[in-house]
Write a protein that holds these residues in place. Structure first.
Motif, PDB file in Angstrom:
ATOM      1  N   ILE A 215     116.459   3.349 -88.660  1.00  0.00           N
ATOM      2  CA  ILE A 215     115.554   2.293 -89.135  1.00  0.00           C
ATOM      3  C   ILE A 215     115.793   1.947 -90.596  1.00  0.00           C
ATOM      4  CG2 ILE A 215     113.151   1.608 -89.422  1.00  0.00           C
ATOM      5  CD1 ILE A 215     113.982   1.839 -86.512  1.00  0.00           C
ATOM      6  N   TRP A 216     115.916   2.968 -91.432  1.00  0.00           N
ATOM      7  CA  TRP A 216     115.853   2.697 -92.868  1.00  0.00           C
ATOM      8  C   TRP A 216     116.990   1.816 -93.399  1.00  0.00           C
ATOM      9  CZ3 TRP A 216     119.745   4.234 -96.097  1.00  0.00           C
ATOM     10  CH2 TRP A 216     120.586   5.263 -95.663  1.00  0.00           C
ATOM     11  N   PRO A 217     118.203   1.824 -92.841  1.00  0.00           N
ATOM     12  CA  PRO A 217     119.204   0.910 -93.409  1.00  0.00           C
ATOM     13  C   PRO A 217     118.836  -0.570 -93.277  1.00  0.00           C
ATOM     14  CG  PRO A 217     120.258   2.633 -92.103  1.00  0.00           C
ATOM     15  CD  PRO A 217     118.802   2.712 -91.822  1.00  0.00           C
ATOM     16  N   ALA A 218     117.971  -0.890 -92.324  1.00  0.00           N
ATOM     17  CA  ALA A 218     117.552  -2.289 -92.122  1.00  0.00           C
ATOM     18  C   ALA A 218     116.124  -2.525 -92.612  1.00  0.00           C
ATOM     19  CB  ALA A 218     117.669  -2.665 -90.650  1.00  0.00           C
ATOM     20  N   SER A 219     115.687  -1.741 -93.599  1.00  0.00           N
ATOM     21  CA  SER A 219     114.292  -1.818 -94.063  1.00  0.00           C
ATOM     22  C   SER A 219     113.910  -3.223 -94.531  1.00  0.00           C
ATOM     23  CB  SER A 219     114.060  -0.816 -95.198  1.00  0.00           C
ATOM     24  OG  SER A 219     114.205   0.499 -94.734  1.00  0.00           O
ATOM     25  N   VAL A 220     114.721  -3.814 -95.401  1.00  0.00           N
ATOM     26  CA  VAL A 220     114.394  -5.146 -95.929  1.00  0.00           C
ATOM     27  C   VAL A 220     114.418  -6.185 -94.818  1.00  0.00           C
ATOM     28  CG1 VAL A 220     115.044  -6.926 -97.592  1.00  0.00           C
ATOM     29  CG2 VAL A 220     115.299  -4.508 -98.191  1.00  0.00           C
ATOM     30  N   ALA A 221     115.356  -6.066 -93.899  1.00  0.00           N
ATOM     31  CA  ALA A 221     115.421  -7.007 -92.781  1.00  0.00           C
ATOM     32  C   ALA A 221     114.167  -6.915 -91.921  1.00  0.00           C
ATOM     33  CB  ALA A 221     116.668  -6.734 -91.939  1.00  0.00           C
ATOM     34  N   TYR A 222     113.660  -5.692 -91.700  1.00  0.00           N
ATOM     35  CA  TYR A 222     112.432  -5.526 -90.915  1.00  0.00           C
ATOM     36  C   TYR A 222     111.241  -6.175 -91.625  1.00  0.00           C
ATOM     37  CZ  TYR A 222     113.677  -2.595 -86.928  1.00  0.00           C
ATOM     38  OH  TYR A 222     114.164  -2.144 -85.732  1.00  0.00           O
TER      39      TYR A 222
ATOM     40  N   GLY B 221     111.900  -3.174 -82.862  1.00  0.00           N
ATOM     41  CA  GLY B 221     111.824  -1.872 -83.514  1.00  0.00           C
ATOM     42  C   GLY B 221     111.524  -0.754 -82.532  1.00  0.00           C
ATOM     43  N   ALA B 222     110.621  -1.019 -81.576  1.00  0.00           N
ATOM     44  CA  ALA B 222     110.298  -0.003 -80.574  1.00  0.00           C
ATOM     45  C   ALA B 222     111.513   0.313 -79.713  1.00  0.00           C
ATOM     46  CB  ALA B 222     109.138  -0.486 -79.698  1.00  0.00           C
ATOM     47  N   ALA B 223     112.262  -0.738 -79.344  1.00  0.00           N
ATOM     48  CA  ALA B 223     113.477  -0.517 -78.545  1.00  0.00           C
ATOM     49  C   ALA B 223     114.489   0.317 -79.324  1.00  0.00           C
ATOM     50  CB  ALA B 223     114.079  -1.861 -78.145  1.00  0.00           C
ATOM     51  N   GLN B 224     114.634  -0.002 -80.599  1.00  0.00           N
ATOM     52  CA  GLN B 224     115.563   0.770 -81.413  1.00  0.00           C
ATOM     53  C   GLN B 224     115.099   2.219 -81.550  1.00  0.00           C
ATOM     54  OE1 GLN B 224     116.005  -0.501 -85.478  1.00  0.00           O
ATOM     55  NE2 GLN B 224     118.081   0.337 -85.669  1.00  0.00           N
ATOM     56  N   LEU B 225     113.794   2.398 -81.666  1.00  0.00           N
ATOM     57  CA  LEU B 225     113.247   3.747 -81.787  1.00  0.00           C
ATOM     58  C   LEU B 225     113.441   4.540 -80.493  1.00  0.00           C
ATOM     59  CD1 LEU B 225     111.765   5.571 -83.779  1.00  0.00           C
ATOM     60  CD2 LEU B 225     109.601   4.736 -82.833  1.00  0.00           C
TER      61      LEU B 225
ATOM     62  N   GLY C 283     109.510   6.542 -86.592  1.00  0.00           N
ATOM     63  CA  GLY C 283     108.402   5.710 -86.107  1.00  0.00           C
ATOM     64  C   GLY C 283     107.434   5.349 -87.213  1.00  0.00           C
ATOM     65  N   LEU C 284     107.138   6.316 -88.087  1.00  0.00           N
ATOM     66  CA  LEU C 284     106.224   6.039 -89.204  1.00  0.00           C
ATOM     67  C   LEU C 284     106.837   5.023 -90.160  1.00  0.00           C
ATOM     68  CD1 LEU C 284     103.581   6.726 -90.621  1.00  0.00           C
ATOM     69  CD2 LEU C 284     104.764   8.609 -91.783  1.00  0.00           C
ATOM     70  N   LEU C 285     108.125   5.156 -90.438  1.00  0.00           N
ATOM     71  CA  LEU C 285     108.787   4.196 -91.320  1.00  0.00           C
ATOM     72  C   LEU C 285     108.762   2.799 -90.713  1.00  0.00           C
ATOM     73  CD1 LEU C 285     110.497   3.467 -93.782  1.00  0.00           C
ATOM     74  CD2 LEU C 285     112.532   4.157 -92.488  1.00  0.00           C
ATOM     75  N   LEU C 286     109.023   2.723 -89.396  1.00  0.00           N
ATOM     76  CA  LEU C 286     108.987   1.422 -88.721  1.00  0.00           C
ATOM     77  C   LEU C 286     107.602   0.787 -88.842  1.00  0.00           C
ATOM     78  CD1 LEU C 286     110.314  -0.701 -86.860  1.00  0.00           C
ATOM     79  CD2 LEU C 286     109.524   0.668 -84.918  1.00  0.00           C
TER      80      LEU C 286
ATOM     81  N   VAL D  59     106.188 -11.657 -85.382  1.00  0.00           N
ATOM     82  CA  VAL D  59     106.045 -10.245 -85.697  1.00  0.00           C
ATOM     83  C   VAL D  59     105.998  -9.398 -84.429  1.00  0.00           C
ATOM     84  CG1 VAL D  59     103.527 -10.440 -85.786  1.00  0.00           C
ATOM     85  CG2 VAL D  59     104.684  -8.600 -87.032  1.00  0.00           C
ATOM     86  N   ARG D  60     105.518  -9.945 -83.301  1.00  0.00           N
ATOM     87  CA  ARG D  60     105.490  -9.170 -82.056  1.00  0.00           C
ATOM     88  C   ARG D  60     106.900  -8.866 -81.574  1.00  0.00           C
ATOM     89  NH1 ARG D  60     100.580 -12.005 -78.525  1.00  0.00           N
ATOM     90  NH2 ARG D  60      98.909 -11.536 -80.026  1.00  0.00           N
ATOM     91  N   TRP D  61     107.775  -9.843 -81.727  1.00  0.00           N
ATOM     92  CA  TRP D  61     109.169  -9.606 -81.356  1.00  0.00           C
ATOM     93  C   TRP D  61     109.778  -8.550 -82.262  1.00  0.00           C
ATOM     94  CZ3 TRP D  61     111.655 -10.985 -77.105  1.00  0.00           C
ATOM     95  CH2 TRP D  61     111.160 -12.066 -76.349  1.00  0.00           C
ATOM     96  N   VAL D  62     109.429  -8.569 -83.516  1.00  0.00           N
ATOM     97  CA  VAL D  62     109.938  -7.565 -84.458  1.00  0.00           C
ATOM     98  C   VAL D  62     109.487  -6.171 -84.035  1.00  0.00           C
ATOM     99  CG1 VAL D  62     109.934  -6.801 -86.860  1.00  0.00           C
ATOM    100  CG2 VAL D  62     109.987  -9.245 -86.333  1.00  0.00           C
TER     101      VAL D  62
END
Length: 374
Positions: free
Chosen positions: A91-98, A114-118, A144-147, A107-110
């Motif tokens: 997750i963290w390498p794409a923090s700014v993108a998230y 994120g859930a799929a990636q997790l 998950g917390l970072l997401l 935001v629901r798609w985001v």
């Protein structure tokens, strides 16, 4: 939710936004490289630095295509993870993108992405569970917390910007309403005074047309002059609405106002105390309009023969008082004119006192002058 990334903005805003994007890009490149090296990556030129540069370059387009930038960032992370032994996180390498994507209405798609990636990260890291359950839980829960924090930061920022925009619109509507109310007061003051004076002169002309035609002609000339001045005042008011630099009536115009009242048969005396030149413009306009409305009411309703106008400049305030010897009234009912007068006085932080008795009617306004040392 309103996107905080408008496509059409002033040049200065676009330049500032570009610098912010560049700063985020540099921060991402440095952060991803440093974090991966700290996590034990060897041979950064074999994939790490190209990944960091790609993620940083994508951020230069985050305002126009935030969701696309997020998807491409995740795809790049997947590709890098598939061709390396890096276990430092998903997750963290794409923090700014998230955060950028979470600022948009999608935001629901985001959250779904994120859930799929997790979920994929959980499956990919599942082999650790049998060897070290604590490490597995820390890794997955941390991801998950970072997401959640990143999505919350984006939605929170977008909500704050939306509220800011709404407050700006509300403030604009309030200013427009105040301007309309001020214009309504100005129009009322001008029209009411003009009709009162012209009405008196027309009555004089009608009564004397046959017996004293010269007197009738003089009354009509006065009515015409008052009408012409009213038209000039209305033209000036329209100019004020179009251009705030247009002139407004002030104390210098009081002489004409009082002459109009005298021409209508009212004996008016003016007593000015202190230096009127030291009265600020806003208070001067208010004084003029108060005197205008008071004399208009005297002509229309009081049945008075005399009126006294007193304007006193004190060190920190201005007092204007208009008294007549009319019939007064048992109960004061505030008409549109009196209500407008009170609003005008209150807007300047002053107080208005209206008094009526069988011996006459009086209006007194006390207007403060901030920072005055006269």
């Amino acid at each position: 939710m309103v996107s905080p990334f408008p496509r059409h903005a002033p040049a200065a805003v676009r330049h500032s936004a570009w610098l912010v994007d560049l700063a985020f890009a540099v921060l991402t490149v440095v952060g991803v490289t440093t974090g991966a090296l700290a996590a034990g990556v060897r041979g950064p030129w074999n994939g790490l630095i190209p990944l960091a540069l790609f993620l940083g370059a994508l951020l230069m387009f985050r305002r126009r295509w935030p969701l696309t930038v997020l998807l491409l960032s995740i795809a790049a992370i997947f590709l890098y993870r598939a061709t390396s032994v890096f276990e430092g996180g998903w997750i963290w390498p794409a923090s700014v993108a998230y955060v950028s994507a979470a600022c948009t209405p999608r935001v629901r798609w985001v959250a779904l992405i994120g859930a799929a990636q997790l979920v994929y990260a959980t499956v990919d890291f599942w082999w650790v569970l049998e060897r070290n359950a604590g490490r597995f839980l820390i890794h997955i829960v941390g991801e998950g917390l970072l997401l959640a924090i990143l999505i919350a930061a984006g939605t929170g920022y977008a909500t704050a910007m939306s509220w800011r925009e709404r407050l700006r619109e509300t403030d604009g509507r309030a200013r427009a309403a105040e301007e309309r109310l001020r214009a309504a007061r100005e129009v009322h003051d001008i029209v009411a005074h003009t009709l009162a004076v012209v009405g008196v002169q027309l009555n004089v002309a009608s009564d004397t047309l046959k017996e004293a035609p010269d007197e009738a002609a003089a009354a009509l000339r006065v009515a015409k002059d008052v009408r012409n001045r009213a038209m000039a005042d209305l033209t000036s008011l329209i100019g004020v609405l179009r251009d705030s630099t247009a002139p407004q009536p002030d104390l210098a115009a009081l002489g004409t106002l009082i002459e109009d009242a005298r021409a209508a048969g009212l004996q008016v005396t003016l007593d000015q105390r202190g230096d009127p030149a030291t009265i600020p413009a806003a208070q001067a306009v208010a004084v003029y309009r108060i005197v205008q409305e008071a004399l208009t009411n005297t002509l229309k309703h009081a049945g008075a023969a005399k009126a006294e106008v007193t304007i006193e400049r004190r060190p920190s305030s201005i007092t204007v008082e208009v008294e007549d010897d009319g019939r007064g009234c048992a109960e004061i009912t505030e008409s549109h004119g009196l209500a407008g007068m009170r609003e005008r006085v209150n807007a300047l932080g002053g107080t208005l006192t209206v008094d009526s008795k069988p011996g006459g009617f009086s209006i007194r306004a006390d207007l403060p002058v901030a920072g005055s040392h006269v």
